[in-house]
Motif scaffolding. Structure first.
Motif: not given
Length: 186
Positions: A89-97, A74-76
């Motif tokens: 997925l965008s980086e942001r959306r991937r982290r959210q998933m 999530i951090d990287d």
């Protein structure tokens, strides 16, 4: 020659005493055996509890390792791309998933180790299902859950979440009364 020597009499008396002592000891020996059986059963119960506690400790440790990996991902963004199987997925959306997956895992783990009973798990899942990101995560990972054995906890929970999300799509304003609590088949 019917007389007996004095040495022969004590052996008979000694044998009779020994037989008598055997009769006297028999109830004590049965009691001792019963006590030994009770102790063995208690040891087996304790061993079973200890084995279960070790299984839980191992499960928690394995989950802790998974969470640490998810937190790093999530951090990287580079690690998130390596961990996630979802594409486009965008980086942001991937982290959210990944975070949605983590939240779901936290609830499942809490139930597995006895923090939440079935009804509490279902209640927490109802709240989680209200989250738009979680709903998208759930829809995006439907293929992932197809390989889970039908009799597993995750499969049973997955069916409950599927039903909740369907009910919420039908009537999103009534989320707190979404159907009866499904029974656990544990």
């Amino acid at each position: 020659m019917a007389t007996q020597t004095p040495a022969a009499r004590p052996s008979r008396i000694g044998s009779a005493v020994m037989v008598g002592l055997g009769f006297v000891r028999a109830p004590f020996s049965r009691g001792r055996r019963r006590r030994q059986e009770e102790l063995m059963l208690e040891l087996l119960r304790q061993l079973t509890r200890m084995t279960e506690e070790m299984r839980r400790a191992n499960l928690i440790q394995q989950y802790r390792l998974s969470v640490e990996q998810m937190d790093r991902a999530i951090d990287d963004p580079a690690l998130a791309a390596a961990m996630s199987t979802l594409t486009g997925l965008s980086e942001r959306r991937r982290r959210q998933m990944l975070f949605s997956n983590r939240q779901y895992g936290v609830l499942l783990m809490a139930h597995r180790v006895g923090v939440y009973d079935w009804d509490e798990l279902v209640g927490h899942l109802r709240v989680l299902c209200r989250n738009e990101v979680f709903a998208e995560y759930w829809a995006s990972t439907v293929e992932h859950r197809r390989s889970v054995p039908d009799e597993s906890l995750e499969s049973r929970v997955g069916s409950v979440v599927d039903g909740m999300l369907e009910d919420l799509r039908d009537d999103p304003d009534e989320w707190w009364v979404v159907g009866p609590v499904p029974e656990s088949r544990e």
